[in-house]
Motif scaffolding. Structure first.
Motif, short mmCIF file in Angstrom:
data_model
loop_
_atom_site.label_atom_id
_atom_site.label_comp_id
_atom_site.label_asym_id
_atom_site.label_seq_id
_atom_site.Cartn_x
_atom_site.Cartn_y
_atom_site.Cartn_z
N SER A 140 55.36 69.72 77.99
CA SER A 140 56.45 69.05 78.70
C SER A 140 56.01 67.89 79.58
CB SER A 140 57.20 70.07 79.58
OG SER A 140 56.32 70.71 80.47
N ASN A 141 54.68 67.74 79.81
CA ASN A 141 54.28 66.68 80.75
C ASN A 141 53.80 65.40 80.07
OD1 ASN A 141 51.58 67.11 80.00
ND2 ASN A 141 51.09 68.36 81.80
N GLY A 142 53.78 65.39 78.75
CA GLY A 142 53.40 64.16 78.04
C GLY A 142 51.92 63.87 78.03
N GLY A 143 51.11 64.83 78.47
CA GLY A 143 49.67 64.62 78.51
C GLY A 143 49.00 64.80 77.16
N ILE A 144 47.78 64.31 77.07
CA ILE A 144 46.96 64.45 75.86
C ILE A 144 45.68 65.18 76.25
CG2 ILE A 144 45.66 63.23 74.08
CD1 ILE A 144 47.60 60.84 74.49
N VAL A 145 45.45 66.34 75.65
CA VAL A 145 44.23 67.09 75.94
C VAL A 145 43.02 66.31 75.41
CG1 VAL A 145 42.96 69.24 75.56
CG2 VAL A 145 45.45 69.30 75.85
N ILE A 146 42.04 66.10 76.26
CA ILE A 146 40.80 65.41 75.87
C ILE A 146 39.68 66.41 75.63
CG2 ILE A 146 39.01 63.81 76.63
CD1 ILE A 146 41.09 62.29 78.16
N SER A 147 39.58 67.41 76.48
CA SER A 147 38.55 68.43 76.30
C SER A 147 39.00 69.71 76.98
CB SER A 147 37.20 67.98 76.86
OG SER A 147 37.23 68.02 78.29
N ALA A 148 38.33 70.80 76.60
CA ALA A 148 38.63 72.10 77.20
C ALA A 148 37.34 72.82 77.53
CB ALA A 148 39.47 72.94 76.23
N THR A 149 37.33 73.52 78.66
CA THR A 149 36.18 74.33 79.07
C THR A 149 36.58 75.80 79.02
OG1 THR A 149 35.31 72.59 80.51
CG2 THR A 149 34.55 74.84 80.93
N PHE A 150 35.85 76.57 78.21
CA PHE A 150 36.14 77.99 78.05
C PHE A 150 35.13 78.81 78.85
CE2 PHE A 150 37.66 75.86 74.21
CZ PHE A 150 38.98 76.30 74.17
N ASP A 151 35.65 79.72 79.67
CA ASP A 151 34.83 80.57 80.53
C ASP A 151 34.57 81.88 79.79
OD1 ASP A 151 33.50 81.63 82.66
OD2 ASP A 151 35.30 82.07 83.85
N LEU A 152 33.33 82.08 79.36
CA LEU A 152 32.99 83.21 78.51
C LEU A 152 32.01 84.14 79.21
CD1 LEU A 152 32.66 81.16 75.20
CD2 LEU A 152 34.70 82.28 76.13
N LYS A 153 31.68 85.24 78.54
CA LYS A 153 30.77 86.23 79.13
C LYS A 153 29.55 86.41 78.23
CE LYS A 153 34.23 89.00 81.60
NZ LYS A 153 35.32 88.02 81.47
N PRO A 154 28.38 86.58 78.83
CA PRO A 154 27.19 86.85 78.01
C PRO A 154 27.38 88.14 77.21
CG PRO A 154 26.58 86.39 80.29
CD PRO A 154 28.06 86.56 80.27
N GLY A 155 26.95 88.11 75.95
CA GLY A 155 27.08 89.29 75.10
C GLY A 155 25.95 89.34 74.10
N ASP A 156 26.06 90.27 73.19
CA ASP A 156 25.06 90.43 72.14
C ASP A 156 25.50 89.62 70.92
OD1 ASP A 156 24.35 92.13 69.48
OD2 ASP A 156 22.75 92.30 70.97
N HIS A 157 24.64 88.71 70.48
CA HIS A 157 25.00 87.81 69.37
C HIS A 157 25.45 88.58 68.14
CE1 HIS A 157 24.86 84.84 66.20
NE2 HIS A 157 23.93 85.54 65.59
N ASN A 158 24.72 89.63 67.78
CA ASN A 158 25.07 90.38 66.57
C ASN A 158 26.43 91.05 66.67
OD1 ASN A 158 22.66 89.69 65.27
ND2 ASN A 158 21.56 91.44 66.16
N GLU A 159 26.73 91.57 67.86
CA GLU A 159 28.04 92.21 68.07
C GLU A 159 29.17 91.17 68.02
OE1 GLU A 159 28.05 94.47 71.65
OE2 GLU A 159 26.45 95.84 70.97
N ILE A 160 28.93 90.02 68.64
CA ILE A 160 29.93 88.95 68.65
C ILE A 160 30.19 88.48 67.22
CG2 ILE A 160 30.37 86.56 69.36
CD1 ILE A 160 28.65 87.24 71.90
N GLN A 161 29.12 88.23 66.48
CA GLN A 161 29.26 87.75 65.11
C GLN A 161 29.92 88.80 64.22
OE1 GLN A 161 28.54 84.50 64.23
NE2 GLN A 161 29.75 85.11 62.44
N ALA A 162 29.59 90.06 64.44
CA ALA A 162 30.19 91.14 63.65
C ALA A 162 31.70 91.21 63.88
CB ALA A 162 29.55 92.48 64.01
N LYS A 163 32.12 91.02 65.13
CA LYS A 163 33.56 91.03 65.43
C LYS A 163 34.26 89.84 64.77
CE LYS A 163 37.27 92.53 67.47
NZ LYS A 163 37.90 93.80 67.00
N MET A 164 33.63 88.67 64.82
CA MET A 164 34.21 87.49 64.18
C MET A 164 34.31 87.69 62.67
SD MET A 164 32.30 84.58 66.50
CE MET A 164 32.48 83.29 65.30
N ASP A 165 33.26 88.24 62.08
CA ASP A 165 33.27 88.50 60.64
C ASP A 165 34.37 89.49 60.26
OD1 ASP A 165 31.12 86.79 60.38
OD2 ASP A 165 29.61 88.38 60.23
N GLU A 166 34.54 90.51 61.11
CA GLU A 166 35.57 91.53 60.85
C GLU A 166 36.97 90.90 60.87
OE1 GLU A 166 37.62 95.33 63.16
OE2 GLU A 166 35.72 94.52 63.89
#
Length: 297
Positions: A174-200
């Motif tokens: 509604s404000n007519g803006g254009i998103v240029i970039s986004a910053t996502f606040d994430l948490k440290p985790g185990d790469h294999n577990e993260i990738q397994a969830k994404m694959d699932e």
């Protein structure tokens, strides 16, 4: 009136937008601009304001229907705005980067919180604009902030709270803006577990969604107390065609351009038929999740 130099910017005239949408439908843009950096984007936006031209951003056009009459004035796509960086526990992605690539970078750096988005085909800008979500997660849960180019020409940083997120909604709509970039606040985790969830989640998506055909993604918002797909099945509309558009036989919540012959009008007529039938049979109002823009032919 100030003249803004846009000579360095690639601008196509009367360009068919069907070449850029996931549905392979959509009429022409009067002008289609591809600014490659912030200064070009700001110049192009200022030029449009000075010339009284409307501006439409179409992102990755994955959850979008552009009508067959196309879009007047200036349409902007930001494919060169695709840088993705990691800083401590945050991932900073430019608006033209894909959400899928952003989730891959998060996984590679053992950062958790974006797994839900592993198969969402949109751009980062579009995902923020729409508060995209899947499998129980959505952008509002992990966005720290977004840089937004406002109609005034000023770049403003919006916090998560400033975004006023709700289901498939944000303040940017509604404000007519254009998103240029986004910053996502994430948490440290185990790469294999993260990738397994994404694959699932990607395997579930492949099994249940008609990814083999052009579509606009999930067409309708989930109505309170119901699931859209079963409603459409119970109404006898799964597999139904209007022109070249078909209610997917794999997932009734999707409409596919199965033979690559559909028009946007076919999509819109099928959407209206589904809404009318569900209302008559079950007294349930189906709202579109897909964004519908442009002019009738």
């Amino acid at each position: 009136m100030t003249d803004f130099d846009i000579s360095s910017i690639k601008i196509l005239k009367n360009e068919p937008l069907s070449k850029y949408t996931f549905t392979e439908t959509g009429g022409p843009a009067d002008m289609l601009g591809f600014p490659e950096n912030r200064s070009e984007l700001i110049n192009l936006v200022n030029y449009c304001h000075a010339k009284n031209l409307s501006i439409t951003i179409i992102g990755n056009a994955s959850n979008l229907i552009i009508k067959d009459g196309g879009i007047r004035d200036m349409v902007i796509i930001l494919p060169k705005f695709n840088k993705i960086e990691v800083s401590k526990n945050t991932v900073i992605a430019e608006a033209g980067a894909t959400i899928i690539d952003t989730t891959k970078v998060a996984s590679e750096n053992s950062l958790s919180g974006l797994e839900f988005a592993a198969g969402i085909p949109g751009s980062v800008g579009g995902a923020v604009f729409m508060n995209a979500g899947a499998y129980g997660g959505e952008v509002s849960e992990c966005l720290q902030s977004a840089e937004v180019l406002m109609p005034s020409g000023e770049i403003v940083t919006f916090s998560n709270k400033d975004m006023n997120f709700s289901y498939r909604m944000s303040a940017i709509q509604s404000n007519g803006g254009i998103v240029i970039s986004a910053t996502f606040d994430l948490k440290p985790g185990d790469h294999n577990e993260i990738q397994a969830k994404m694959d699932e989640l990607n395997e579930i998506r492949r099994a249940k969604q008609p990814l083999e055909y052009p579509s606009c993604g999930s067409v309708f918002k989930r109505p309170t107390g119901h699931f859209t797909g079963p409603l459409i099945i119970d109404a006898g509309l799964q597999g139904h065609w209007v022109g070249g558009a078909q209610v997917s036989e794999k997932h009734a919540g999707f409409i596919v351009n199965r033979n690559h012959t559909a028009t946007a009008t076919d999509y819109l007529e099928l959407i209206k038929l589904i809404q009318k039938t569900i209302k008559e049979k079950f007294d349930v109002e189906l709202e579109t999740e897909v964004r519908i823009i442009g002019e009738d032919k």
